[in-house]
Design a protein around this motif. Structure first.
Motif, PDB file in Angstrom:
ATOM      1  N   MET A   1      42.082   4.188 -63.835  1.00  0.00           N
ATOM      2  CA  MET A   1      43.206   3.245 -63.905  1.00  0.00           C
ATOM      3  C   MET A   1      42.837   1.940 -63.194  1.00  0.00           C
ATOM      4  O   MET A   1      42.429   1.956 -62.037  1.00  0.00           O
ATOM      5  CB  MET A   1      44.445   3.869 -63.240  1.00  0.00           C
ATOM      6  CG  MET A   1      45.657   2.963 -63.236  1.00  0.00           C
ATOM      7  SD  MET A   1      47.098   3.756 -62.473  1.00  0.00           S
ATOM      8  CE  MET A   1      47.474   5.003 -63.718  1.00  0.00           C
ATOM      9  N   LYS A   2      42.986   0.835 -63.897  1.00  0.00           N
ATOM     10  CA  LYS A   2      42.667  -0.455 -63.303  1.00  0.00           C
ATOM     11  C   LYS A   2      43.742  -0.858 -62.292  1.00  0.00           C
ATOM     12  O   LYS A   2      44.918  -0.557 -62.460  1.00  0.00           O
ATOM     13  CB  LYS A   2      42.541  -1.525 -64.385  1.00  0.00           C
ATOM     14  CG  LYS A   2      41.292  -1.369 -65.244  1.00  0.00           C
ATOM     15  CD  LYS A   2      41.119  -2.547 -66.182  1.00  0.00           C
ATOM     16  CE  LYS A   2      39.808  -2.441 -66.947  1.00  0.00           C
ATOM     17  NZ  LYS A   2      39.596  -3.601 -67.849  1.00  0.00           N
ATOM     18  N   LYS A   3      43.289  -1.568 -61.259  1.00  0.00           N
ATOM     19  CA  LYS A   3      44.181  -1.941 -60.170  1.00  0.00           C
ATOM     20  C   LYS A   3      44.273  -3.457 -60.047  1.00  0.00           C
ATOM     21  O   LYS A   3      43.285  -4.167 -60.206  1.00  0.00           O
ATOM     22  CB  LYS A   3      43.670  -1.340 -58.854  1.00  0.00           C
ATOM     23  CG  LYS A   3      43.592   0.183 -58.875  1.00  0.00           C
ATOM     24  CD  LYS A   3      43.037   0.717 -57.576  1.00  0.00           C
ATOM     25  CE  LYS A   3      43.018   2.246 -57.566  1.00  0.00           C
ATOM     26  NZ  LYS A   3      42.065   2.787 -58.559  1.00  0.00           N
ATOM     27  N   VAL A   4      45.484  -3.930 -59.735  1.00  0.00           N
ATOM     28  CA  VAL A   4      45.737  -5.367 -59.655  1.00  0.00           C
ATOM     29  C   VAL A   4      46.592  -5.673 -58.435  1.00  0.00           C
ATOM     30  O   VAL A   4      47.483  -4.907 -58.076  1.00  0.00           O
ATOM     31  CB  VAL A   4      46.438  -5.873 -60.954  1.00  0.00           C
ATOM     32  CG1 VAL A   4      47.679  -5.074 -61.251  1.00  0.00           C
ATOM     33  CG2 VAL A   4      46.777  -7.355 -60.856  1.00  0.00           C
ATOM     34  N   LEU A   5      46.290  -6.786 -57.802  1.00  0.00           N
ATOM     35  CA  LEU A   5      47.127  -7.327 -56.737  1.00  0.00           C
ATOM     36  C   LEU A   5      47.783  -8.589 -57.259  1.00  0.00           C
ATOM     37  O   LEU A   5      47.104  -9.482 -57.781  1.00  0.00           O
ATOM     38  CB  LEU A   5      46.291  -7.647 -55.493  1.00  0.00           C
ATOM     39  CG  LEU A   5      47.000  -8.495 -54.411  1.00  0.00           C
ATOM     40  CD1 LEU A   5      48.204  -7.755 -53.821  1.00  0.00           C
ATOM     41  CD2 LEU A   5      46.016  -8.895 -53.315  1.00  0.00           C
ATOM     42  N   ILE A   6      49.109  -8.659 -57.113  1.00  0.00           N
ATOM     43  CA  ILE A   6      49.854  -9.846 -57.503  1.00  0.00           C
ATOM     44  C   ILE A   6      50.601 -10.351 -56.277  1.00  0.00           C
ATOM     45  O   ILE A   6      51.410  -9.628 -55.692  1.00  0.00           O
ATOM     46  CB  ILE A   6      50.868  -9.549 -58.632  1.00  0.00           C
ATOM     47  CG1 ILE A   6      50.183  -8.862 -59.812  1.00  0.00           C
ATOM     48  CG2 ILE A   6      51.559 -10.832 -59.078  1.00  0.00           C
ATOM     49  CD1 ILE A   6      51.143  -8.438 -60.911  1.00  0.00           C
ATOM     50  N   THR A   7      50.349 -11.576 -55.878  1.00  0.00           N
ATOM     51  CA  THR A   7      51.077 -12.143 -54.747  1.00  0.00           C
ATOM     52  C   THR A   7      52.410 -12.710 -55.226  1.00  0.00           C
ATOM     53  O   THR A   7      52.558 -13.109 -56.385  1.00  0.00           O
ATOM     54  CB  THR A   7      50.259 -13.241 -54.047  1.00  0.00           C
ATOM     55  OG1 THR A   7      50.039 -14.337 -54.952  1.00  0.00           O
ATOM     56  CG2 THR A   7      48.913 -12.697 -53.570  1.00  0.00           C
ATOM     57  N   ARG A  70      44.476  -6.932 -46.826  1.00  0.00           N
ATOM     58  CA  ARG A  70      43.140  -6.514 -47.274  1.00  0.00           C
ATOM     59  C   ARG A  70      42.762  -5.174 -46.654  1.00  0.00           C
ATOM     60  O   ARG A  70      42.226  -4.280 -47.336  1.00  0.00           O
ATOM     61  CB  ARG A  70      42.100  -7.576 -46.912  1.00  0.00           C
ATOM     62  CG  ARG A  70      40.646  -7.158 -47.077  1.00  0.00           C
ATOM     63  CD  ARG A  70      40.316  -6.809 -48.515  1.00  0.00           C
ATOM     64  NE  ARG A  70      38.946  -6.355 -48.640  1.00  0.00           N
ATOM     65  CZ  ARG A  70      38.528  -5.111 -48.414  1.00  0.00           C
ATOM     66  NH1 ARG A  70      39.402  -4.171 -48.026  1.00  0.00           N
ATOM     67  NH2 ARG A  70      37.263  -4.780 -48.564  1.00  0.00           N
ATOM     68  N   ALA A  71      43.053  -5.003 -45.383  1.00  0.00           N
ATOM     69  CA  ALA A  71      42.741  -3.740 -44.710  1.00  0.00           C
ATOM     70  C   ALA A  71      43.556  -2.598 -45.311  1.00  0.00           C
ATOM     71  O   ALA A  71      43.039  -1.496 -45.525  1.00  0.00           O
ATOM     72  CB  ALA A  71      43.004  -3.868 -43.211  1.00  0.00           C
ATOM     73  N   GLU A  72      44.824  -2.856 -45.591  1.00  0.00           N
ATOM     74  CA  GLU A  72      45.703  -1.825 -46.142  1.00  0.00           C
ATOM     75  C   GLU A  72      45.244  -1.398 -47.536  1.00  0.00           C
ATOM     76  O   GLU A  72      45.152  -0.206 -47.829  1.00  0.00           O
ATOM     77  CB  GLU A  72      47.141  -2.351 -46.197  1.00  0.00           C
ATOM     78  CG  GLU A  72      48.165  -1.346 -46.692  1.00  0.00           C
ATOM     79  CD  GLU A  72      48.361  -0.174 -45.750  1.00  0.00           C
ATOM     80  OE1 GLU A  72      48.886   0.864 -46.205  1.00  0.00           O
ATOM     81  OE2 GLU A  72      47.987  -0.286 -44.557  1.00  0.00           O
ATOM     82  N   ILE A  73      44.969  -2.361 -48.391  1.00  0.00           N
ATOM     83  CA  ILE A  73      44.516  -2.029 -49.748  1.00  0.00           C
ATOM     84  C   ILE A  73      43.132  -1.385 -49.706  1.00  0.00           C
ATOM     85  O   ILE A  73      42.821  -0.485 -50.488  1.00  0.00           O
ATOM     86  CB  ILE A  73      44.539  -3.279 -50.641  1.00  0.00           C
ATOM     87  CG1 ILE A  73      45.996  -3.703 -50.886  1.00  0.00           C
ATOM     88  CG2 ILE A  73      43.822  -3.030 -51.971  1.00  0.00           C
ATOM     89  CD1 ILE A  73      46.157  -4.977 -51.695  1.00  0.00           C
ATOM     90  N   THR A  77      41.633   1.851 -51.997  1.00  0.00           N
ATOM     91  CA  THR A  77      40.727   1.673 -53.129  1.00  0.00           C
ATOM     92  C   THR A  77      39.490   0.884 -52.719  1.00  0.00           C
ATOM     93  O   THR A  77      39.548   0.065 -51.789  1.00  0.00           O
ATOM     94  CB  THR A  77      41.425   0.944 -54.292  1.00  0.00           C
ATOM     95  OG1 THR A  77      40.514   0.812 -55.397  1.00  0.00           O
ATOM     96  CG2 THR A  77      41.891  -0.449 -53.883  1.00  0.00           C
ATOM     97  N   ASP A  78      38.397   1.132 -53.418  1.00  0.00           N
ATOM     98  CA  ASP A  78      37.168   0.366 -53.211  1.00  0.00           C
ATOM     99  C   ASP A  78      37.000  -0.708 -54.280  1.00  0.00           C
ATOM    100  O   ASP A  78      36.045  -1.485 -54.228  1.00  0.00           O
ATOM    101  CB  ASP A  78      35.945   1.294 -53.258  1.00  0.00           C
ATOM    102  CG  ASP A  78      35.946   2.297 -52.121  1.00  0.00           C
ATOM    103  OD1 ASP A  78      36.381   1.920 -51.011  1.00  0.00           O
ATOM    104  OD2 ASP A  78      35.523   3.450 -52.352  1.00  0.00           O
ATOM    105  N   VAL A  79      37.924  -0.721 -55.237  1.00  0.00           N
ATOM    106  CA  VAL A  79      37.803  -1.624 -56.385  1.00  0.00           C
ATOM    107  C   VAL A  79      39.143  -2.289 -56.685  1.00  0.00           C
ATOM    108  O   VAL A  79      40.184  -1.638 -56.670  1.00  0.00           O
ATOM    109  CB  VAL A  79      37.336  -0.865 -57.652  1.00  0.00           C
ATOM    110  CG1 VAL A  79      37.277  -1.793 -58.852  1.00  0.00           C
ATOM    111  CG2 VAL A  79      35.989  -0.201 -57.414  1.00  0.00           C
ATOM    112  N   LEU A  80      39.103  -3.584 -56.941  1.00  0.00           N
ATOM    113  CA  LEU A  80      40.256  -4.319 -57.428  1.00  0.00           C
ATOM    114  C   LEU A  80      39.828  -5.011 -58.722  1.00  0.00           C
ATOM    115  O   LEU A  80      38.866  -5.771 -58.732  1.00  0.00           O
ATOM    116  CB  LEU A  80      40.717  -5.346 -56.398  1.00  0.00           C
ATOM    117  CG  LEU A  80      42.060  -6.025 -56.663  1.00  0.00           C
ATOM    118  CD1 LEU A  80      43.205  -5.017 -56.560  1.00  0.00           C
ATOM    119  CD2 LEU A  80      42.283  -7.180 -55.677  1.00  0.00           C
TER     120      LEU A  80
END
Length: 245
Positions: A1-7, A70-73, A77-80
């Motif tokens: 499953m691909k992972k995304v961060l959205i601010t 950044r530390a929490e994510i 996961t090792d990948v974004l």
């Protein structure tokens, strides 16, 4: 499953973009300056059956907050796969070139430009671990020097002395970042979601958050043959989407 961060994803365009990516099977880290608002947004999505989402506290104008996110994510996961730099502020309008206090310029740039730089630098290593990393910087057609110099453009008289330059600077950062990553699988683009009815503009916009979300999702999920280092505003150019810098 691909992972995304959205601010800035707890409301409006960011929230709708989250919803649409969840519907496409992505796992979303929903970034919110206020964690309580982020948690509330997550509960709304889970009530719709969209469960692969969690709130992350991140204030892009604060380096310590970005580092903590950044530390929490990084614990999870090792990948974004995707970063959508959506958080932004107008600084309050109108803004005149001669009457706007320098503090307004500093506040707007702190979020709209420096915030993007902070978040990108913080998460670039996780993105580099992805096979097809994508970065979407949410810009605005108001960033276009060409359009803003054209008296026939419908928004020619809508100026903002702090907001417009912050997005123009963001566009140049996008160009520079895309150039730096040109020989990698990265795709980095600046996207105008359109003149959308949100609290950002007191709901004066003419477009919907659904339209805006679809535009951001399009470039967050482009294939290997997709563009990079480009500026798109499908509202202003429905034919190709690309508009002048």
């Amino acid at each position: 499953m691909k992972k995304v961060l959205i601010t800035g994803a707890n409301k409006s365009i960011g929230f709708e973009t989250t919803r649409q990516l969840l519907q496409k099977g992505y796992y979303v880290y929903l970034g919110s300056r206020n964690l309580a608002n982020g948690l509330e947004a997550v509960e709304k999505l889970k009530a719709e059956g969209l469960n692969e989402v969690e709130a992350i506290q991140i204030d892009v104008s604060n380096q310590a907050s970005v580092d903590a996110a950044r530390a929490e994510i990084g614990k999870k996961t090792d990948v974004l796969d995707v970063l959508i730099n959506n958080a932004g502020i107008s600084g309050g309008l109108p803004q005149t070139a001669t009457g706007t206090d320098i503090a307004v310029f500093q506040k707007v740039f702190e979020t709209n430009l420096y915030g993007v730089v902070r978040v990108t630098r913080a998460f670039i290593d996780l993105l580099q671990s992805a096979p097809q990393p994508r970065i979407v910087n949410v810009s605005s057609s108001m960033a276009s020097l060409t359009l803003n110099s054209d008296p026939s453009w419908p928004f020619y008289h809508h100026k903002g002395a702090a907001y417009l330059p912050s997005k123009t600077a963001l566009n140049m950062y996008t160009v520079t970042l895309a150039y730096e990553l040109r020989d990698t699988p990265f795709k980095v683009n600046a996207i105008d979601p359109g003149f959308i009815a949100t609290d950002f503009n007191n709901h004066r916009g003419t477009g919907s958050v659904e339209e805006a979300g679809a535009r951001l999702v399009k470039y967050a999920t482009i294939g290997d043959d997709g563009p990079t280092g480009r500026f798109f505003s499908e509202e202003n150019n429905p034919a190709t989407g690309e508009i002048p810098w």
